[in-house]
Scaffold this motif. Structure first.
Motif, PDB file in Angstrom:
ATOM      1  N   GLY A   1      -0.844 -20.449  42.552  1.00 60.64           N
ATOM      2  CA  GLY A   1      -1.758 -21.505  42.958  1.00 60.64           C
ATOM      3  C   GLY A   1      -1.531 -22.824  42.240  1.00 60.64           C
ATOM      4  N   LEU A   2      -0.850 -22.773  41.096  1.00 60.50           N
ATOM      5  CA  LEU A   2      -0.574 -23.994  40.340  1.00 60.50           C
ATOM      6  C   LEU A   2       0.642 -24.753  40.871  1.00 60.50           C
ATOM      7  N   MET A   3       1.486 -24.063  41.646  1.00 58.37           N
ATOM      8  CA  MET A   3       2.748 -24.663  42.082  1.00 58.37           C
ATOM      9  C   MET A   3       2.567 -25.931  42.913  1.00 58.37           C
ATOM     10  N   PRO A   4       1.655 -25.939  43.893  1.00 59.20           N
ATOM     11  CA  PRO A   4       1.482 -27.178  44.671  1.00 59.20           C
ATOM     12  C   PRO A   4       1.056 -28.364  43.811  1.00 59.20           C
ATOM     13  N   TRP A   5       0.209 -28.098  42.813  1.00 58.95           N
ATOM     14  CA  TRP A   5      -0.268 -29.196  41.983  1.00 58.95           C
ATOM     15  C   TRP A   5       0.824 -29.692  41.038  1.00 58.95           C
ATOM     16  N   LEU A   6       1.626 -28.776  40.501  1.00 56.64           N
ATOM     17  CA  LEU A   6       2.753 -29.189  39.668  1.00 56.64           C
ATOM     18  C   LEU A   6       3.743 -30.001  40.489  1.00 56.64           C
ATOM     19  N   SER A   7       4.006 -29.558  41.715  1.00 59.86           N
ATOM     20  CA  SER A   7       4.899 -30.290  42.610  1.00 59.86           C
ATOM     21  C   SER A   7       4.339 -31.667  42.936  1.00 59.86           C
ATOM     22  N   SER A   8       3.034 -31.728  43.171  1.00 55.22           N
ATOM     23  CA  SER A   8       2.398 -33.003  43.503  1.00 55.22           C
ATOM     24  C   SER A   8       2.543 -34.007  42.362  1.00 55.22           C
ATOM     25  N   LEU A   9       2.350 -33.537  41.148  1.00 53.42           N
ATOM     26  CA  LEU A   9       2.484 -34.418  39.990  1.00 53.42           C
ATOM     27  C   LEU A   9       3.917 -34.910  39.849  1.00 53.42           C
ATOM     28  N   ALA A  10       4.886 -34.026  40.090  1.00 57.06           N
ATOM     29  CA  ALA A  10       6.289 -34.414  39.989  1.00 57.06           C
ATOM     30  C   ALA A  10       6.647 -35.452  41.055  1.00 57.06           C
ATOM     31  N   VAL A  11       6.155 -35.242  42.277  1.00 59.25           N
ATOM     32  CA  VAL A  11       6.426 -36.196  43.351  1.00 59.25           C
ATOM     33  C   VAL A  11       5.758 -37.537  43.052  1.00 59.25           C
ATOM     34  N   ALA A  12       4.538 -37.497  42.542  1.00 57.74           N
ATOM     35  CA  ALA A  12       3.842 -38.731  42.179  1.00 57.74           C
ATOM     36  C   ALA A  12       4.631 -39.496  41.123  1.00 57.74           C
ATOM     37  N   ALA A  13       5.199 -38.784  40.162  1.00 54.78           N
ATOM     38  CA  ALA A  13       6.006 -39.433  39.127  1.00 54.78           C
ATOM     39  C   ALA A  13       7.262 -40.061  39.729  1.00 54.78           C
ATOM     40  N   ILE A  14       7.865 -39.380  40.720  1.00 57.64           N
ATOM     41  CA  ILE A  14       9.040 -39.941  41.402  1.00 57.64           C
ATOM     42  C   ILE A  14       8.669 -41.249  42.102  1.00 57.64           C
ATOM     43  N   VAL A  15       7.560 -41.248  42.808  1.00 58.63           N
ATOM     44  CA  VAL A  15       7.120 -42.445  43.534  1.00 58.63           C
ATOM     45  C   VAL A  15       6.826 -43.579  42.551  1.00 58.63           C
ATOM     46  N   ALA A  16       6.158 -43.269  41.452  1.00 58.84           N
ATOM     47  CA  ALA A  16       5.855 -44.296  40.455  1.00 58.84           C
ATOM     48  C   ALA A  16       7.134 -44.913  39.911  1.00 58.84           C
ATOM     49  N   ALA A  17       8.127 -44.084  39.629  1.00 62.00           N
ATOM     50  CA  ALA A  17       9.401 -44.577  39.099  1.00 62.00           C
ATOM     51  C   ALA A  17      10.121 -45.438  40.126  1.00 62.00           C
ATOM     52  N   VAL A  18      10.120 -44.996  41.372  1.00 61.32           N
ATOM     53  CA  VAL A  18      10.811 -45.738  42.432  1.00 61.32           C
ATOM     54  C   VAL A  18      10.152 -47.098  42.660  1.00 61.32           C
ATOM     55  N   VAL A  19       8.840 -47.118  42.754  1.00 59.78           N
ATOM     56  CA  VAL A  19       8.121 -48.368  43.000  1.00 59.78           C
ATOM     57  C   VAL A  19       8.270 -49.320  41.817  1.00 59.78           C
TER      58      VAL A  19
END
Length: 334
Positions: free
Chosen positions: A198-216
């Motif tokens: 159940g933690l996997m989607p949230w860990l993935s979400s945080l990682a994707v959010a970090a990718i977007v922050a870095a890209v922007v």
């Protein structure tokens, strides 16, 4: 067997497609307003993507691959539609809008990426064929090292130099190996993984959010002038992808639930991978379409799914599914 969707699963799915785009949108705003806070994050993007794909592997089981063997024709239609429609649309939209080379290459790269795993949960919400959705998403991801680089070279090579060999190596390292690693861990330590699934989607979400922050943050100075054209390109790309995907399902006689799955498998992309590849092989600006796509396709997917679900709520219920689609919903990015 056909049954109604469990209310708890439906609630969890709606939470996933609501929270994820909000989280990514907040991350993008942070990267835009305070780019200095994310200085140096660009080099971490491949590792963040590897984390996302490892989480995806942890949620997979051999049943995902058995589904391919049961309906190879339907899966093949989905794969061909995905890797023909979205790359073609990306090139056409970039050409018609007259996008500058960096943005044009970024839009095309989004189109050449594999299917986004968020498509699984949106298919569930739309009362579509979740088993088919999972099968197409899984196989498109496995095939990405062989398909994405040559397609990008063919369609984006006129805009920017494309090193297809290096791109293939990067996809192997950041996508296929982490997915296979996660799958292996799931097979060896399944009971332990089940406890934290159940933690996997949230860990993935945080990682994707970090990718977007870095890209922007990496292209913050250029975003204001490019934001409108990128948004238009993304909305057109995603919208026509959803419509044409559904049309392919209907035209090939797959039926309504499968056609809904096809819509999301064609129209929703692994924009986390596209952002990582664009950053590594082009520039942070070229990764901007992927960052915008990551937010938009979850919003549009949820809206279309709600509309389709409303249409069919008083007709046939959707095929039964398992918690797998919910667990992988945000192991995407996008």
């Amino acid at each position: 067997m056909i049954t109604d969707q469990p209310a708890s699963d439906d609630k969890a799915a709606r939470r996933a497609v609501t929270v994820f785009p909000v989280l990514v949108l907040v991350a993008g705003a942070a990267g835009l307003l305070s780019p200095g806070a994310f200085a140096g994050w660009t080099s971490s993007v491949p590792y963040l993507l590897g984390t996302v794909m490892f989480c995806m592997g942890l949620t997979m089981t051999p049943l995902d691959f058995r589904g391919v063997a049961k309906r190879p024709w339907a899966v093949a239609i989905g794969l061909v539609a995905h890797y023909v429609i979205m790359p073609g649309l990306g090139w056409l939209i970039a050409h018609l809008l007259g996008l500058p080379p960096q943005l044009a290459a970024g839009v095309i790269l989004v189109g050449c990426a594999p299917s986004g795993t968020a498509s699984n949960v949106v298919t569930f919400l739309a009362r579509g064929d979740v088993a088919l959705s999972v099968s197409v998403a899984t196989v498109s991801t496995v095939l990405a090292p062989l398909v994405t680089p040559p397609l990008t070279l063919l369609l984006a090579g006129a805009y920017l130099p494309v090193d297809a060999g290096s791109m293939m190596t990067d996809i192997l390292k950041t996508v296929l190996l982490p997915v296979l690693g996660g799958l292996l861990v799931r097979l060896v330590a399944g009971k332990l993984v089940d406890r934290v699934l159940g933690l996997m989607p949230w860990l993935s979400s945080l990682a994707v959010a970090a990718i977007v922050a870095a890209v922007v943050a990496g292209s913050a100075s250029a975003i204001k002038s490019a934001a409108v054209s990128v948004l238009i390109a993304v909305v057109l790309h995603n919208g026509f992808g959803l419509a044409l995907g559904y049309g392919v399902g209907k035209a090939t006689g797959l039926g309504r639930p499968a056609s809904r799955a096809m819509a999301f498998e064609v129209g929703m992309q692994n924009s986390g991978l596209a952002a990582s590849l664009a950053t590594a092989h082009f520039s942070p600006l070229a990764a901007l379409p992927a960052a915008v796509f990551s937010v938009w396709h979850n919003i549009s997917g949820a809206l279309v799914a709600a509309w389709l679900s409303h249409r069919s709520r008083h007709s046939r219920p959707a095929p039964a599914t398992t918690g797998h689609a919910l667990a992988t919903a945000t192991a995407e990015e996008a």
